[in-house]
Design a protein around this motif. Structure first.
Motif, PDB file in Angstrom:
ATOM      1  N   LYS A  58       1.015  -0.971  -0.115  1.00  0.00           N
ATOM      2  CA  LYS A  58       0.030  -0.134  -0.188  1.00  0.00           C
ATOM      3  C   LYS A  58       0.885   1.397  -0.036  1.00  0.00           C
ATOM      4  CE  LYS A  58      -3.726   2.627   2.615  1.00  0.00           C
ATOM      5  NZ  LYS A  58      -4.678   2.363   3.544  1.00  0.00           N
ATOM      6  N   ALA A  59       2.263   0.865   0.697  1.00  0.00           N
ATOM      7  CA  ALA A  59       2.904   2.053   0.655  1.00  0.00           C
ATOM      8  C   ALA A  59       3.701   2.180  -0.454  1.00  0.00           C
ATOM      9  CB  ALA A  59       4.029   2.174   1.896  1.00  0.00           C
ATOM     10  N   VAL A  60       3.571   1.474  -1.266  1.00  0.00           N
ATOM     11  CA  VAL A  60       4.489   1.660  -2.292  1.00  0.00           C
ATOM     12  C   VAL A  60       2.974   2.507  -3.228  1.00  0.00           C
ATOM     13  CG1 VAL A  60       5.513   0.810  -4.119  1.00  0.00           C
ATOM     14  CG2 VAL A  60       6.648  -0.218  -1.792  1.00  0.00           C
ATOM     15  N   ASP A  61       2.383   1.581  -3.137  1.00  0.00           N
ATOM     16  CA  ASP A  61       1.235   2.220  -4.614  1.00  0.00           C
ATOM     17  C   ASP A  61       0.843   3.806  -4.203  1.00  0.00           C
ATOM     18  OD1 ASP A  61       0.866   0.144  -5.828  1.00  0.00           O
ATOM     19  OD2 ASP A  61      -0.907  -0.865  -3.940  1.00  0.00           O
ATOM     20  N   GLU A  62       1.717   4.628  -3.237  1.00  0.00           N
ATOM     21  CA  GLU A  62       1.114   5.969  -2.094  1.00  0.00           C
ATOM     22  C   GLU A  62       2.374   6.479  -2.806  1.00  0.00           C
ATOM     23  OE1 GLU A  62       0.941   6.447   2.038  1.00  0.00           O
ATOM     24  OE2 GLU A  62      -1.338   4.857   2.123  1.00  0.00           O
ATOM     25  N   MET A  63       3.927   6.194  -2.939  1.00  0.00           N
ATOM     26  CA  MET A  63       4.530   6.625  -3.554  1.00  0.00           C
ATOM     27  C   MET A  63       4.655   6.724  -4.788  1.00  0.00           C
ATOM     28  SD  MET A  63       6.480   7.171  -0.669  1.00  0.00           S
ATOM     29  CE  MET A  63       7.977   8.046  -1.747  1.00  0.00           C
ATOM     30  N   ALA A  64       3.059   6.257  -5.750  1.00  0.00           N
ATOM     31  CA  ALA A  64       3.216   6.061  -7.110  1.00  0.00           C
ATOM     32  C   ALA A  64       2.384   7.593  -7.844  1.00  0.00           C
ATOM     33  CB  ALA A  64       3.259   4.697  -7.755  1.00  0.00           C
ATOM     34  N   VAL A  65       1.789   8.179  -6.966  1.00  0.00           N
ATOM     35  CA  VAL A  65       0.877   8.872  -6.905  1.00  0.00           C
ATOM     36  C   VAL A  65       0.936  10.093  -6.550  1.00  0.00           C
ATOM     37  CG1 VAL A  65      -1.905   9.298  -6.401  1.00  0.00           C
ATOM     38  CG2 VAL A  65      -1.584   7.055  -7.098  1.00  0.00           C
ATOM     39  N   LYS A  66       0.813  11.389  -7.453  1.00  0.00           N
ATOM     40  CA  LYS A  66       1.497  13.056  -6.745  1.00  0.00           C
ATOM     41  C   LYS A  66       0.744  13.021  -5.505  1.00  0.00           C
ATOM     42  CE  LYS A  66       1.606  17.481  -8.495  1.00  0.00           C
ATOM     43  NZ  LYS A  66       3.110  17.414  -8.274  1.00  0.00           N
ATOM     44  N   ALA A  67      -0.632  12.688  -5.440  1.00  0.00           N
ATOM     45  CA  ALA A  67      -0.817  13.229  -3.738  1.00  0.00           C
ATOM     46  C   ALA A  67      -0.477  12.822  -3.218  1.00  0.00           C
ATOM     47  CB  ALA A  67      -2.494  12.758  -4.231  1.00  0.00           C
ATOM     48  N   THR A  68       0.137  11.981  -3.059  1.00  0.00           N
ATOM     49  CA  THR A  68       0.378  10.284  -1.867  1.00  0.00           C
ATOM     50  C   THR A  68       2.055  10.349  -1.318  1.00  0.00           C
ATOM     51  OG1 THR A  68       0.185   8.337  -2.906  1.00  0.00           O
ATOM     52  CG2 THR A  68      -2.228   9.190  -1.253  1.00  0.00           C
ATOM     53  N   PHE A  69       2.352  10.947  -3.106  1.00  0.00           N
ATOM     54  CA  PHE A  69       3.458  11.289  -3.451  1.00  0.00           C
ATOM     55  C   PHE A  69       4.489  11.394  -1.456  1.00  0.00           C
ATOM     56  CE2 PHE A  69       7.955  12.644  -3.556  1.00  0.00           C
ATOM     57  CZ  PHE A  69       8.688  11.528  -4.175  1.00  0.00           C
ATOM     58  N   ARG A  70       5.443  11.173  -0.902  1.00  0.00           N
ATOM     59  CA  ARG A  70       6.205  11.666  -0.083  1.00  0.00           C
ATOM     60  C   ARG A  70       7.670  11.494  -0.149  1.00  0.00           C
ATOM     61  NH1 ARG A  70       1.766   9.469   2.334  1.00  0.00           N
ATOM     62  NH2 ARG A  70       0.723  10.300   3.609  1.00  0.00           N
ATOM     63  N   GLY A  71       8.372  13.134  -0.365  1.00  0.00           N
ATOM     64  CA  GLY A  71       9.632  13.349   0.306  1.00  0.00           C
ATOM     65  C   GLY A  71      10.502  12.882   1.276  1.00  0.00           C
ATOM     66  N   TYR A  72      11.458  13.630   2.115  1.00  0.00           N
ATOM     67  CA  TYR A  72      12.240  13.206   3.369  1.00  0.00           C
ATOM     68  C   TYR A  72      11.212  13.658   4.424  1.00  0.00           C
ATOM     69  CZ  TYR A  72      16.521  14.868   1.096  1.00  0.00           C
ATOM     70  OH  TYR A  72      17.614  15.841   0.818  1.00  0.00           O
ATOM     71  N   GLY A  73      11.003  12.306   4.848  1.00  0.00           N
ATOM     72  CA  GLY A  73       9.989  12.400   6.240  1.00  0.00           C
ATOM     73  C   GLY A  73      10.580  13.387   7.332  1.00  0.00           C
ATOM     74  N   PRO A  74       9.906  13.645   8.542  1.00  0.00           N
ATOM     75  CA  PRO A  74      10.165  13.877   9.894  1.00  0.00           C
ATOM     76  C   PRO A  74      11.511  13.499  10.618  1.00  0.00           C
ATOM     77  CG  PRO A  74       8.004  13.295  10.009  1.00  0.00           C
ATOM     78  CD  PRO A  74       8.700  13.106   8.501  1.00  0.00           C
ATOM     79  N   GLU A  75      13.021  14.018  10.639  1.00  0.00           N
ATOM     80  CA  GLU A  75      13.534  13.387  11.127  1.00  0.00           C
ATOM     81  C   GLU A  75      13.554  12.002  12.461  1.00  0.00           C
ATOM     82  OE1 GLU A  75      14.551  16.384  10.407  1.00  0.00           O
ATOM     83  OE2 GLU A  75      15.433  16.065   8.947  1.00  0.00           O
ATOM     84  N   ARG A  76      12.366  12.757  13.221  1.00  0.00           N
ATOM     85  CA  ARG A  76      12.086  11.663  14.788  1.00  0.00           C
ATOM     86  C   ARG A  76      11.394  10.630  14.036  1.00  0.00           C
ATOM     87  NH1 ARG A  76      11.694  14.638  19.619  1.00  0.00           N
ATOM     88  NH2 ARG A  76      12.448  16.595  20.098  1.00  0.00           N
ATOM     89  N   GLY A  77      10.716  10.892  13.078  1.00  0.00           N
ATOM     90  CA  GLY A  77      10.042   9.550  12.573  1.00  0.00           C
ATOM     91  C   GLY A  77       8.531  10.574  12.529  1.00  0.00           C
ATOM     92  N   TYR A  78       7.725   9.612  11.640  1.00  0.00           N
ATOM     93  CA  TYR A  78       6.420   9.644  11.502  1.00  0.00           C
ATOM     94  C   TYR A  78       5.496   9.729  12.270  1.00  0.00           C
ATOM     95  CZ  TYR A  78       7.062  10.511   6.306  1.00  0.00           C
ATOM     96  OH  TYR A  78       7.253  10.471   5.134  1.00  0.00           O
TER      97      TYR A  78
END
Length: 410
Positions: A58-78
């Motif tokens: 599911k997370a990989v699929d989200e990375m393939a869609v502009k609306a749910t794509f994520r770049g750098y995340g928070p250093e402490r973690g989500y």
């Protein structure tokens, strides 16, 4: 000219498991038809559970869609993972943490090696012996450990853990600033009771010391009265940093995810006497040197806290602990003195007739094609012992016991 950090030159030429791999490769070259069974390195063999795989897809699929794509995340973690950790790993044990006290990492090894950066190079170090090599090696690299003399580092205080003291370390006679504890223990597979752990917390409070507490194997605890977290002990939030890993809990050795707890109450002192909050310093360090654990890995970790994930993870842990019981029972029947394997996936076994650890490693390898880990590789008190891991395949585990039984009866 550029000058090398000469403290690195004080390290042994190879990491323990690199030495083992070289010896095993040499055996395989000379015995190409012999199938080797490895019960040495603590790597998992069972696949990721369905709940984790579904979350990763599911997370990989989200990375393939502009609306749910994520770049750098928070250093402490989500937040979704940190909040799940608070809710599932700590609140049921009566431990109240702020999600901002939790730092998601790429596996506990990185943080257990890097955490020593928070304190001055001239702090004194104390370790249980035997010990996970990363704790020592990371302090050697910064110059804190001194020199190797007669198998021990000159500036390190060792707390021997052997059969003679039931693998319970004694408090040091002198002041120690930094203390490494790992329970359930790697490599011995033994545990500390709450009363014994309380002694260490009280010692740290009295001496203004810091405990680095590695709880990577807490999910394997079977007995009810064994602490899963040092924060079950009153006052520990003021003196302890705790490390957790999904590597063995959920089979994430190839996925890479874990977390470190740095309570806001934990402080250290400057030379001028100022109290400094280490949570802030660790946050600053992570923001500088770490770009965060991947979104996909964190979604995978979150999934182990779902009802399905909890059930599936328990089944995998039960599988490995089933291996541990098989090995414990069979080796005991053969006449070996066996420790651990009850609340941890490691068995710590006395070599017969006090054979040195590396010599027994060679004898076992060439006599049975079974790989163990020589105990002395974990420290001087490990001499005369060897470690076996329960993370293998069940059929391989049984076959290894058959081979060893046949070998010792010759």
């Amino acid at each position: 000219m550029a000058l090398v950090n000469e403290y690195f030159l004080r390290l042994s030429n190879n990491y323990l498991f690199a030495d083992i791999a070289k010896k095993v490769k040499a055996f395989q070259i000379s015995h190409p038809k012999q199938r080797v069974i490895s019960l040495g390195i603590g790597d998992v063999t069972q696949p990721l559970c369905p709940a984790v795989i579904e979350a990763m897809h599911k997370a990989v699929d989200e990375m393939a869609v502009k609306a749910t794509f994520r770049g750098y995340g928070p250093e402490r973690g989500y937040d979704f993972l940190r909040e799940a950790i608070v809710k599932n790993d700590f609140l049921p044990r009566g431990i109240h943490l702020d999600p901002n006290e939790i730092f998601i990492n790429d596996g506990a090894k990185s943080d257990t090696g890097n955490i020593q950066e928070l304190v001055r190079w001239d702090n004194s170090v104390g370790v249980t012996d035997p010990i996970y090599p990363v704790y020592i090696d990371s302090n050697v690299m910064i110059g804190r450990a001194g020199k190797m003399e007669n198998g021990k580092w000159s500036n390190v205080t060792y707390f021997p853990c052997t059969a003679e003291n039931n693998f319970v370390p004694s408090l040091p006679d002198q002041r120690v600033d930094m203390i490494y504890l790992c329970y359930p223990n790697n490599p011995t597979g033994t545990v500390l009771s709450k009363d014994e752990l309380r002694k260490w917390v009280n010692y740290a409070i009295r001496n203004d010391a810091i405990i680095f507490y590695d709880a990577a194997y807490e999910a394997y605890i079977q007995e009810d009265d064994i602490p899963h977290s040092i924060y079950e002990i009153k006052g520990a939030r003021k003196v302890a940093i705790e490390f957790h890993s999904y590597s063995k809990t959920a089979g994430f050795t190839g996925v890479r995810c874990g977390y470190t707890v740095v309570p806001k109450e934990l402080t250290a002192v400057t030379l001028s006497g100022e109290r400094v909050e280490l949570n802030h310093l660790w946050d600053r360090r992570q923001c500088t040197k770490f770009n965060g654990t991947s979104y996909i890995s964190q979604r995978a970790a979150e999934a182990i806290y779902t009802p399905e994930g909890k059930k599936q993870i328990k089944e995998t842990i039960d599988y490995y602990m089933g291996n541990a019981k098989i090995m414990h029972d069979e080796l005991t029947r053969m006449g070996f003195k066996v420790y651990g394997g009850v609340n941890a996936p490691y068995l710590w076994v006395k070599t017969p007739n006090n054979v040195p650890s590396w010599k027994f490693f060679e004898q076992l390898l060439y006599g049975t094609a079974v790989v163990c880990t020589p105990g002395v590789g974990f420290g001087p008190s490990g001499e005369g012992y060897f470690r076996l891991t329960a993370f293998g395949d069940r059929d391989d585990c049984k076959e290894a016991m058959r081979r060893i039984a046949g070998w010792v009866s010759m």
